[in-house]
Write a protein that holds these residues in place. Structure first.
Motif, PDB file in Angstrom:
ATOM      1  N   ARG A  67     -35.319  -4.749 -26.593  1.00 47.20           N
ATOM      2  CA  ARG A  67     -34.309  -4.201 -25.683  1.00 47.20           C
ATOM      3  C   ARG A  67     -32.892  -4.288 -26.223  1.00 47.20           C
ATOM      4  O   ARG A  67     -32.079  -3.410 -25.972  1.00 47.20           O
ATOM      5  N   TYR A  68     -32.576  -5.365 -26.935  1.00 49.18           N
ATOM      6  CA  TYR A  68     -31.221  -5.504 -27.463  1.00 49.18           C
ATOM      7  C   TYR A  68     -31.203  -6.446 -28.655  1.00 49.18           C
ATOM      8  O   TYR A  68     -32.212  -7.089 -28.971  1.00 49.18           O
ATOM      9  N   SER A  69     -30.064  -6.539 -29.293  1.00 53.66           N
ATOM     10  CA  SER A  69     -29.925  -7.334 -30.515  1.00 53.66           C
ATOM     11  C   SER A  69     -29.868  -8.825 -30.197  1.00 53.66           C
ATOM     12  O   SER A  69     -29.674  -9.225 -29.043  1.00 53.66           O
ATOM     13  N   THR A  70     -30.011  -9.640 -31.252  1.00 53.92           N
ATOM     14  CA  THR A  70     -29.920 -11.092 -31.086  1.00 53.92           C
ATOM     15  C   THR A  70     -28.534 -11.488 -30.601  1.00 53.92           C
ATOM     16  O   THR A  70     -28.388 -12.399 -29.770  1.00 53.92           O
ATOM     17  N   LYS A  71     -27.516 -10.802 -31.099  1.00 55.89           N
ATOM     18  CA  LYS A  71     -26.144 -11.080 -30.664  1.00 55.89           C
ATOM     19  C   LYS A  71     -25.999 -10.852 -29.163  1.00 55.89           C
ATOM     20  O   LYS A  71     -25.412 -11.673 -28.441  1.00 55.89           O
ATOM     21  N   ASP A  72     -26.539  -9.735 -28.670  1.00 55.01           N
ATOM     22  CA  ASP A  72     -26.464  -9.437 -27.238  1.00 55.01           C
ATOM     23  C   ASP A  72     -27.306 -10.431 -26.430  1.00 55.01           C
ATOM     24  O   ASP A  72     -26.946 -10.798 -25.309  1.00 55.01           O
ATOM     25  N   PHE A  73     -28.428 -10.862 -27.005  1.00 51.12           N
ATOM     26  CA  PHE A  73     -29.281 -11.854 -26.332  1.00 51.12           C
ATOM     27  C   PHE A  73     -28.505 -13.144 -26.096  1.00 51.12           C
ATOM     28  O   PHE A  73     -28.489 -13.683 -24.984  1.00 51.12           O
ATOM     29  N   TYR A  74     -27.856 -13.643 -27.148  1.00 49.58           N
ATOM     30  CA  TYR A  74     -27.075 -14.871 -27.015  1.00 49.58           C
ATOM     31  C   TYR A  74     -25.928 -14.692 -26.019  1.00 49.58           C
ATOM     32  O   TYR A  74     -25.629 -15.584 -25.227  1.00 49.58           O
ATOM     33  N   LYS A  75     -25.297 -13.539 -26.053  1.00 51.23           N
ATOM     34  CA  LYS A  75     -24.178 -13.271 -25.147  1.00 51.23           C
ATOM     35  C   LYS A  75     -24.646 -13.279 -23.699  1.00 51.23           C
ATOM     36  O   LYS A  75     -24.006 -13.891 -22.828  1.00 51.23           O
ATOM     37  N   ARG A  77     -27.387 -14.708 -22.410  1.00 47.67           N
ATOM     38  CA  ARG A  77     -27.817 -16.037 -22.009  1.00 47.67           C
ATOM     39  C   ARG A  77     -26.630 -16.972 -21.802  1.00 47.67           C
ATOM     40  O   ARG A  77     -26.637 -17.809 -20.899  1.00 47.67           O
ATOM     41  N   LEU A  78     -25.613 -16.840 -22.663  1.00 49.80           N
ATOM     42  CA  LEU A  78     -24.418 -17.680 -22.550  1.00 49.80           C
ATOM     43  C   LEU A  78     -23.717 -17.449 -21.221  1.00 49.80           C
ATOM     44  O   LEU A  78     -23.361 -18.394 -20.512  1.00 49.80           O
ATOM     45  N   LEU A  79     -23.533 -16.180 -20.866  1.00 46.75           N
ATOM     46  CA  LEU A  79     -22.827 -15.850 -19.629  1.00 46.75           C
ATOM     47  C   LEU A  79     -23.645 -16.219 -18.399  1.00 46.75           C
ATOM     48  O   LEU A  79     -23.100 -16.652 -17.384  1.00 46.75           O
ATOM     49  N   VAL A  83     -22.468 -20.876 -19.173  1.00 49.35           N
ATOM     50  CA  VAL A  83     -21.164 -20.925 -18.492  1.00 49.35           C
ATOM     51  C   VAL A  83     -21.288 -21.540 -17.095  1.00 49.35           C
ATOM     52  O   VAL A  83     -20.536 -22.469 -16.754  1.00 49.35           O
ATOM     53  N   PRO A  84     -22.215 -21.079 -16.238  1.00 50.95           N
ATOM     54  CA  PRO A  84     -22.376 -21.721 -14.922  1.00 50.95           C
ATOM     55  C   PRO A  84     -22.760 -23.192 -15.031  1.00 50.95           C
ATOM     56  O   PRO A  84     -22.270 -24.023 -14.254  1.00 50.95           O
ATOM     57  N   PHE A  85     -23.625 -23.507 -15.973  1.00 55.51           N
ATOM     58  CA  PHE A  85     -24.050 -24.897 -16.176  1.00 55.51           C
ATOM     59  C   PHE A  85     -22.855 -25.785 -16.492  1.00 55.51           C
ATOM     60  O   PHE A  85     -22.684 -26.860 -15.890  1.00 55.51           O
ATOM     61  N   PHE A  86     -22.012 -25.353 -17.398  1.00 48.73           N
ATOM     62  CA  PHE A  86     -20.841 -26.142 -17.764  1.00 48.73           C
ATOM     63  C   PHE A  86     -19.845 -26.217 -16.609  1.00 48.73           C
ATOM     64  O   PHE A  86     -19.306 -27.296 -16.306  1.00 48.73           O
ATOM     65  N   ALA A  87     -19.609 -25.081 -15.944  1.00 49.06           N
ATOM     66  CA  ALA A  87     -18.635 -25.040 -14.845  1.00 49.06           C
ATOM     67  C   ALA A  87     -19.034 -25.968 -13.707  1.00 49.06           C
ATOM     68  O   ALA A  87     -18.207 -26.732 -13.187  1.00 49.06           O
TER      69      ALA A  87
END
Length: 359
Positions: A67-75, A77-79, A83-87
């Motif tokens: 469906r998408y690139s590894t870069k998009d996958f990491y992006k 998952r990060l968002l 991000v919610p986990f850290f916040a």
């Protein structure tokens, strides 16, 4: 609609987590009595939640490259997760510091103190799940290379099952085991298993069709009968393993022995029971689009519910001075806590700027 069963499992697993955390204090007190026995039963019944979350994650993510690139996958998952986990870790850290005081042995309100507690999962201990799942996210581009080859995937799962079953027995029996398989862990096992199940069992759930496109009724009937007996055997095995888990934990408290202390460590009983639950949910189907949409919307609240439920549970226990062995805590609080956290999550998701910490 094809994912309706997964939406439902997500909802049930989220509720199961709340039940687990409501009876966890009683269960780990290891204080005998009927109330502990009830806590033990609830613990073993609802422990399918976390393995099923890992299996669903693997099923949904290990083919991301289609469906998408590894870069998009990491992006993505990060968002959505990091991000919610850290916040929320920051939020609960500030809350905890204010609650226990600005200066104690463990909480002294400083960046260093936050980092130290955050890196050791001491801010909100139920967040252990995020440390594990984020680790799997980071490894997913590597793991997907294994799952691209079905034979390799099958071998990995067989090897993992044997290791997770036998190794704890060898270690805890006193025999020891110096042979280690560093790549194998139970959460990685469930993560890969979820994907393998989707690509094999689910993909084969179709009617047998002859070469001219017409159904061969004899083959269909034979196949259906074979599947029926496999399902019956799977259900019997799963329920038997659930009973074994309940009995082993009961005996571990009341009638401890070397045999019990060894058997209670193996993952065999848990794996069989958790997989049974996962497979049973995968059999659920509906052609009602409205039902699917409702379940999807409710399942989208599960992540937010997980983020906020434990501190709120602590407030309820402290505010109402509930005994950890209270039946109210076992059976009433989980229902109201789930509903309250679901509503609160839905509200936060609608507030601009705050929705980023409640995806």
């Amino acid at each position: 609609q094809e994912k309706t069963w997964m939406y439902l499992l997500n909802i049930v697993a989220c509720f199961a987590v709340i039940v687990l955390h409501c009876c966890t204090p009683a269960f780990f007190s290891y204080k005998g009595g009927i109330r502990w026995d009830i806590a033990n039963i609830l613990q073993q019944i609802f422990k399918f939640a976390v393995p099923c979350f890992f299996m669903m994650s693997g099923a949904n993510l290990l083919d991301y490259y289609k469906r998408y690139s590894t870069k998009d996958f990491y992006k993505k998952r990060l968002l959505r997760v990091a991000v919610p986990f850290f916040a929320w870790s920051v939020i609960w850290y500030i809350y905890s510091v204010v609650k226990v005081g600005l200066s104690t042995d463990e909480w002294n309100f400083s960046i260093y103190n936050f980092i130290q507690l955050f890196m050791n999962n001491k801010i909100n201990n139920v967040y252990w799940f995020f440390y594990s799942i984020i680790g799997l996210y980071l490894l997913t581009p590597v793991i997907k290379e294994i799952t691209k080859n079905r034979k390799v995937t099958k071998w990995f799962l067989i090897l993992s099952f044997i290791y997770l079953t036998i190794n704890p027995i060898l270690v805890n029996s006193g025999l020891g085991n110096y042979f280690q398989l560093p790549i194998i862990s139970k959460y990685l096992f469930y993560y890969v298993l979820g994907y393998y199940f989707k690509e094999t069992v689910l993909s084969k759930r179709e009617n047998i069709v002859t070469s001219n496109g017409t159904k061969n009724e004899a083959k269909v009937k034979k196949s259906a009968n074979g599947k029926k007996w496999k399902e019956i055997f799977g259900i019997v095995a799963g329920i038997s393993c659930l009973i074994a888990l309940i009995i082993l934990n009961y005996c571990n408290l009341y009638h401890t022995s070397k045999l019990v202390s060894v058997l209670i460590k193996t993952e065999f009983f848990g794996i069989v029971y958790y997989v049974m639950v996962y497979v049973l949910f995968s059999r659920i189907k509906t052609s009602n689009g409205k039902v699917s949409k409702v379940l999807k919307d409710l399942s989208n609240l599960s992540f937010g519910i997980y983020l906020i439920h434990q501190p709120i549970l602590n407030m309820i226990i402290g505010g109402f001075k509930l005994d950890i062995y209270s039946k109210v805590l076992y059976f009433i609080v989980p229902v109201f806590l789930y509903i309250f956290c679901a509503l609160l999550t839905k509200v936060i998701k609608k507030i601009p700027y705050l929705r980023v910490i409640m995806p």
